[in-house]
Design an enzyme around this catalytic site. Structure first.
Site, PDB file in Angstrom:
ATOM      1  N   GLU A  39       0.852  -1.200   0.000  1.00 44.22           N
ATOM      2  CA  GLU A  39       0.000   0.000   0.000  1.00 44.22           C
ATOM      3  C   GLU A  39       0.892   1.256   0.000  1.00 44.22           C
ATOM      4  O   GLU A  39       1.958   1.272   0.641  1.00 44.22           O
ATOM      5  CB  GLU A  39      -0.834  -0.056   1.293  1.00 44.22           C
ATOM      6  CG  GLU A  39      -1.758   1.103   1.556  1.00 44.22           C
ATOM      7  CD  GLU A  39      -2.473   0.943   2.920  1.00 44.22           C
ATOM      8  OE1 GLU A  39      -2.053   0.092   3.743  1.00 44.22           O
ATOM      9  OE2 GLU A  39      -3.457   1.668   3.143  1.00 44.22           O
ATOM     10  N   LYS A 110      -9.569   2.282  -1.766  1.00 42.78           N
ATOM     11  CA  LYS A 110      -9.822   1.656  -0.452  1.00 42.78           C
ATOM     12  C   LYS A 110     -11.133   2.151   0.160  1.00 42.78           C
ATOM     13  O   LYS A 110     -11.335   3.363   0.301  1.00 42.78           O
ATOM     14  CB  LYS A 110      -8.638   1.982   0.464  1.00 42.78           C
ATOM     15  CG  LYS A 110      -8.624   1.287   1.804  1.00 42.78           C
ATOM     16  CD  LYS A 110      -7.345   1.673   2.549  1.00 42.78           C
ATOM     17  CE  LYS A 110      -7.168   0.916   3.840  1.00 42.78           C
ATOM     18  NZ  LYS A 110      -5.905   1.307   4.528  1.00 42.78           N
ATOM     19  N   CYS A 143      -5.156  -3.393   2.612  1.00 41.00           N
ATOM     20  CA  CYS A 143      -4.857  -3.393   4.046  1.00 41.00           C
ATOM     21  C   CYS A 143      -6.085  -3.602   4.931  1.00 41.00           C
ATOM     22  O   CYS A 143      -6.648  -4.685   4.952  1.00 41.00           O
ATOM     23  CB  CYS A 143      -4.082  -2.127   4.411  1.00 41.00           C
ATOM     24  SG  CYS A 143      -3.072  -2.391   5.895  1.00 41.00           S
TER      25      CYS A 143
HETATM   26  C1  ACM Z   1      -3.911   0.049   7.156  1.00 42.98           C
HETATM   27  O1  ACM Z   1      -5.011  -0.076   6.661  1.00 42.98           O
HETATM   28  N1  ACM Z   1      -2.914   0.620   6.495  1.00 42.98           N
HETATM   29  C2  ACM Z   1      -3.636  -0.418   8.515  1.00 42.98           C
END
Ligand code: ACM
Length: 265
Positions: A39, A110, A143
């Site tokens: 990420e 995300k 993530c």
């Molecule tokens: C995250 O979502 N970077 C912990």
């Protein structure tokens, strides 16, 4: 399909340096069909403000970083999924950009922002989707999406054979949780995490490394160390993820009792 994960420690704000690093490391492994990178791996993770993020976020496609990744994917004849800071109009997303054989294939933005990310990023407004990469159905999540099992489930129900999972993990649970995501969905997962620390905001974060690939039965096909720059390469047969029966009498998807689950609408 040979999956490659490049676990590294991106240098905050040094986009060009991080890109060069990605290029030189991926170029050493010409046998990889699909790369998954962490990420926010071109910018680093912690932003002090939305303004600071805005100055470093780029468009995908159409930016310097996007062009570089597109060309790298062409040169290596490979697919690449990497976490980036994306600017789209006035919105700023924590995204994964997807390239296949020299073509930009799309973004995933995300949907579950973690902690301080909420101060700087906008959350994605579209369902996580599937990318056809070399004939393999690849779902993408980022993530913290792991803690909402609905994310992996919805990708599996859409036909994902592999879930590619760029990450900057700070909690200690995800690598084990992804074992369960594999078992409960009969999918392969590839979590590309970073290692190292950042402390730009007064909140010291230590990223947990241990990038891994899991098989459809949850077994780990490979896992990297907690704090080293490393590459993991694993061969998978994605077709194995298309068969959802557990035994003669149970099927993972057909046995779902959707009318009895009281989920929010
Ligand atoms: C995250 O979502 N970077 C912990």
């Amino acid at each position: 399909m040979k999956i490659g994960i490049y676990q590294f420690n991106p240098e905050w704000g040094q986009i060009e340096k991080n890109i060069n690093n990605i290029e030189s490391n991926l170029e050493k492994h010409r046998d990889v069909d699909l790369w998954v990178l962490p990420e926010l791996c071109t910018t680093g993770y912690q932003f002090k403000s939305r303004q600071e993020l805005k100055e470093r976020a780029e468009e995908f496609p159409g930016s310097h970083t996007s062009d570089k990744m597109q060309k790298l994917s062409s040169r290596l004849n490979t697919a690449i999924i990497l976490g980036v800071a994306e600017k789209s109009g006035s919105n700023l997303y924590n995204s994964a950009a997807v390239y296949g054989n020299g073509n930009f294939k799309g973004n995933y933005r995300k949907i579950h922002l973690f902690d301080q990310e909420k101060k700087c990023f906008d959350s994605g407004q579209q369902s996580p989707g599937i990318f056809d990469l070399l004939g393999v159905q690849v779902g993408v999540m980022i993530c913290f999406d792991w803690i909402f099992p609905e994310t992996a489930r919805s990708l599996a129900l859409q036909g994902a054979q592999l879930i590619a999972h760029p990450a900057n993990l700070v909690l200690p649970y995800c690598q084990d949780a992804m074992v369960t995501r594999s078992i409960e969905n009969k999918v392969f997962t590839a979590t590309a995490n970073r290692f190292g620390t950042e402390n730009r905001t007064g909140q010291k974060l230590t990223f947990t490394g241990k990038s891994q690939v899991t098989d459809i039965d949850g077994s780990r096909l490979g896992q990297l160390s907690q704090n080293k720059e490393q590459i993991l390469k694993v061969d998978i047969d994605p077709a194995r993820a298309s068969q959802k029966s557990i035994n003669d009498n149970n099927d993972l998807f057909q046995d779902r009792r959707t009318n009895l689950y009281t989920l929010d609408k």
